[in-house]
Design an enzyme around this catalytic site. Structure first.
Site, PDB file in Angstrom:
ATOM      1  N   GLY A 285       0.807  -1.213   0.000  1.00  0.00           N
ATOM      2  CA  GLY A 285       0.000   0.000   0.000  1.00  0.00           C
ATOM      3  C   GLY A 285       0.836   1.257   0.000  1.00  0.00           C
ATOM      4  O   GLY A 285       0.373   2.313   0.429  1.00  0.00           O
ATOM      5  N   LEU A 286       2.064   1.177  -0.510  1.00  0.00           N
ATOM      6  CA  LEU A 286       2.983   2.318  -0.508  1.00  0.00           C
ATOM      7  C   LEU A 286       3.286   2.811  -1.922  1.00  0.00           C
ATOM      8  O   LEU A 286       4.251   3.535  -2.145  1.00  0.00           O
ATOM      9  CB  LEU A 286       4.273   1.945   0.223  1.00  0.00           C
ATOM     10  CG  LEU A 286       4.081   1.466   1.663  1.00  0.00           C
ATOM     11  CD1 LEU A 286       5.405   1.023   2.268  1.00  0.00           C
ATOM     12  CD2 LEU A 286       3.436   2.552   2.527  1.00  0.00           C
ATOM     13  N   SER A 287       2.462   2.406  -2.865  1.00  0.00           N
ATOM     14  CA  SER A 287       2.504   2.931  -4.238  1.00  0.00           C
ATOM     15  C   SER A 287       3.729   2.518  -5.029  1.00  0.00           C
ATOM     16  O   SER A 287       4.325   3.321  -5.749  1.00  0.00           O
ATOM     17  CB  SER A 287       2.367   4.459  -4.238  1.00  0.00           C
ATOM     18  OG  SER A 287       1.172   4.855  -3.634  1.00  0.00           O
ATOM     19  N   SER A 288       4.108   1.270  -4.933  1.00  0.00           N
ATOM     20  CA  SER A 288       5.218   0.794  -5.752  1.00  0.00           C
ATOM     21  C   SER A 288       4.879   0.893  -7.232  1.00  0.00           C
ATOM     22  O   SER A 288       5.758   1.189  -8.058  1.00  0.00           O
ATOM     23  CB  SER A 288       5.565  -0.652  -5.385  1.00  0.00           C
ATOM     24  OG  SER A 288       4.443  -1.511  -5.544  1.00  0.00           O
ATOM     25  N   SER A 289       3.619   0.670  -7.600  1.00  0.00           N
ATOM     26  CA  SER A 289       3.235   0.756  -9.008  1.00  0.00           C
ATOM     27  C   SER A 289       3.281   2.190  -9.509  1.00  0.00           C
ATOM     28  O   SER A 289       3.746   2.458 -10.624  1.00  0.00           O
ATOM     29  CB  SER A 289       1.849   0.156  -9.224  1.00  0.00           C
ATOM     30  OG  SER A 289       0.869   0.833  -8.462  1.00  0.00           O
TER      31      SER A 289
ATOM     32  N   ASP B 138      -1.665   8.672  -5.777  1.00  0.00           N
ATOM     33  CA  ASP B 138      -0.350   8.044  -5.725  1.00  0.00           C
ATOM     34  C   ASP B 138       0.606   8.663  -6.735  1.00  0.00           C
ATOM     35  O   ASP B 138       1.762   8.961  -6.427  1.00  0.00           O
ATOM     36  CB  ASP B 138      -0.467   6.543  -5.983  1.00  0.00           C
ATOM     37  CG  ASP B 138      -1.304   5.832  -4.936  1.00  0.00           C
ATOM     38  OD1 ASP B 138      -1.625   6.459  -3.909  1.00  0.00           O
ATOM     39  OD2 ASP B 138      -1.631   4.649  -5.154  1.00  0.00           O
TER      40      ASP B 138
ATOM     41  N   TYR C  94     -11.779  -2.914  -4.825  1.00  0.00           N
ATOM     42  CA  TYR C  94     -11.552  -1.475  -4.994  1.00  0.00           C
ATOM     43  C   TYR C  94     -12.561  -0.905  -5.989  1.00  0.00           C
ATOM     44  O   TYR C  94     -13.169   0.147  -5.759  1.00  0.00           O
ATOM     45  CB  TYR C  94     -10.122  -1.256  -5.484  1.00  0.00           C
ATOM     46  CG  TYR C  94      -9.665   0.182  -5.554  1.00  0.00           C
ATOM     47  CD1 TYR C  94      -8.836   0.709  -4.569  1.00  0.00           C
ATOM     48  CD2 TYR C  94     -10.019   1.013  -6.613  1.00  0.00           C
ATOM     49  CE1 TYR C  94      -8.373   2.017  -4.642  1.00  0.00           C
ATOM     50  CE2 TYR C  94      -9.578   2.322  -6.691  1.00  0.00           C
ATOM     51  CZ  TYR C  94      -8.754   2.810  -5.705  1.00  0.00           C
ATOM     52  OH  TYR C  94      -8.308   4.116  -5.780  1.00  0.00           O
TER      53      TYR C  94
END
Length: 378
Positions: A118-122, A166, A218
């Site tokens: 949930g840390l926006s790697s994408s 993000d 989502y």
């Protein structure tokens, strides 16, 4: 010889970086055209890239391994590129769709943004690709333009209906600040967030529970928000005044939709209250708003999970001023605002709580407000 040269046989033309993010407050408000308050992490995706003379895109990830993924810019089709490569491929596709004819490129990626946390790697992968391709092709794209390209790639190419939080955080956050962003027009203000000056630390608790937004949960939440806006006759839930919330909720028949509306409207209000406190130099007082936000995400939006709830409840009981899940939910990470003298005890208590519940040990680290996407010096 660099890793890039070993993989592609040529030296890179440059290197670029884009960070992951933590969202301090303002969850599931971005696709409702509301307000968010993210900060960039020191963890980032780095891309080295070499411009090619043809229309071939060659991609390699240090972290995933495997062979080089080779694609033609003339044959990119949404939903047909599998795995991690879909994100950079989607960025190239989105740039072309926006009217930018690209040359090919060899791009090597290396990221220390935890995946599935949930840390926006994408988003970091999307933004760093967009910035590298913008520079290689001399497009001169602004941070909001880079973010929009990343969002289009994720929405229309990968198939994940995310908002723009993000990508905007990764593209435009500033060191030592949180970004107060209006997702309707992408206007924003960098709000100083000097936790050390107030003797505070912001801890991230990665529960190690991997979320998978594309499984439809989502998308269902987004559809429920859209149903709520339609029932209330407004374009987006951002347009429901907080002062009129009770009257608005009384007009919604579906109980689940009613709860989703309540979360979004109250969350927008929480963002405003947190910004007011930060502007007044009262960062210690935002803790209860973080905890209130978690309760809303847990009960009204129903995107928490037992591991996130355990992390939040344990951190608060051990001395945190406030805690909440961050990111889209269904797993991932929580954040805790902690007095610096309590950092060790809070971390120890959370670790012991997870061990006592028979869970995988969480990864706990400090979130330090860091710089957004940039080209790295040679």
């Amino acid at each position: 010889m660099t890793d890039h040269e070993q993989v592609f046989g040529v030296a890179p033309d440059g290197a670029w970086s884009a960070p992951g993010r933590v969202n301090l407050i303002g969850e599931h408000t971005d696709y409702n055209e509301g307000f968010v308050l993210p900060l960039a992490l020191p963890h980032s995706a780095v891309a080295t890239a070499t411009r090619r003379a043809d229309r071939t895109l060659r991609l390699r990830s240090r972290d995933v391994g495997g062979t080089v993924v080779e694609l033609s810019l003339d044959a990119l089709v949404p939903r047909e590129v599998e795995g991690w490569a879909a994100y950079p491929a989607g960025v190239a596709w989105a740039l072309e769709r926006a009217g930018h004819r690209l040359t090919g490129a060899d791009i090597r990626f290396a990221s220390d943004v935890p995946t599935g946390a949930g840390l926006s790697s994408s988003a970091a992968l999307e933004v760093v690709t967009a910035l590298a391709l913008s520079d290689l092709n001399e497009l001169g794209l602004t941070a909001p333009e880079l973010a929009r390209i990343g969002q289009i790639a994720e929405n229309d190419f990968v198939g994940m209906p995310c908002g723009i939080l993000d990508q905007m955080a990764s593209a435009s956050c500033v060191e030592g600040h949180v970004l107060h962003l209006d997702t309707r027009d992408l206007s924003g203000r960098q709000v100083p967030f000097d936790m050390a000056a107030e003797g505070l630390r912001l801890l991230v608790v990665d529960t190690q529970v991997k979320h998978a937004h594309a499984d439809g949960a989502y998308a269902r939440r987004r559809a429920e928000c859209e149903a709520g806006a339609a029932a209330l006759g407004v374009p987006f839930l951002r347009d429901v005044p907080f002062a009129e919330l009770d009257a608005a909720l009384a007009r919604i028949e579906d109980e689940a939709v009613r709860r989703r509306v309540r979360h979004v409207v109250t969350e927008d209000r929480r963002v405003a209250r947190v910004v007011e406190l930060l502007d007044a130099g009262r960062a210690r007082e935002i803790g209860p708003l973080l905890t209130e936000g978690h309760a809303s995400l847990r009960d009204d939006f129903e995107v928490s999970c037992p591991e996130l709830d355990l992390a939040v409840d344990t951190a608060n009981a051990a001395g945190a001023l406030g805690s909440r899940m961050t990111g889209g939910g269904f797993g991932g990470s929580a954040i805790a605002l902690v007095p610096e003298e309590s950092v060790a005890s809070v971390g120890k208590a959370v670790g012991e709580a997870f061990a006592g519940a028979g869970l995988v040990a969480p990864r706990i680290f400090e979130a330090i407000p860091s710089a957004g996407a940039r080209r790295l010096p040679a």
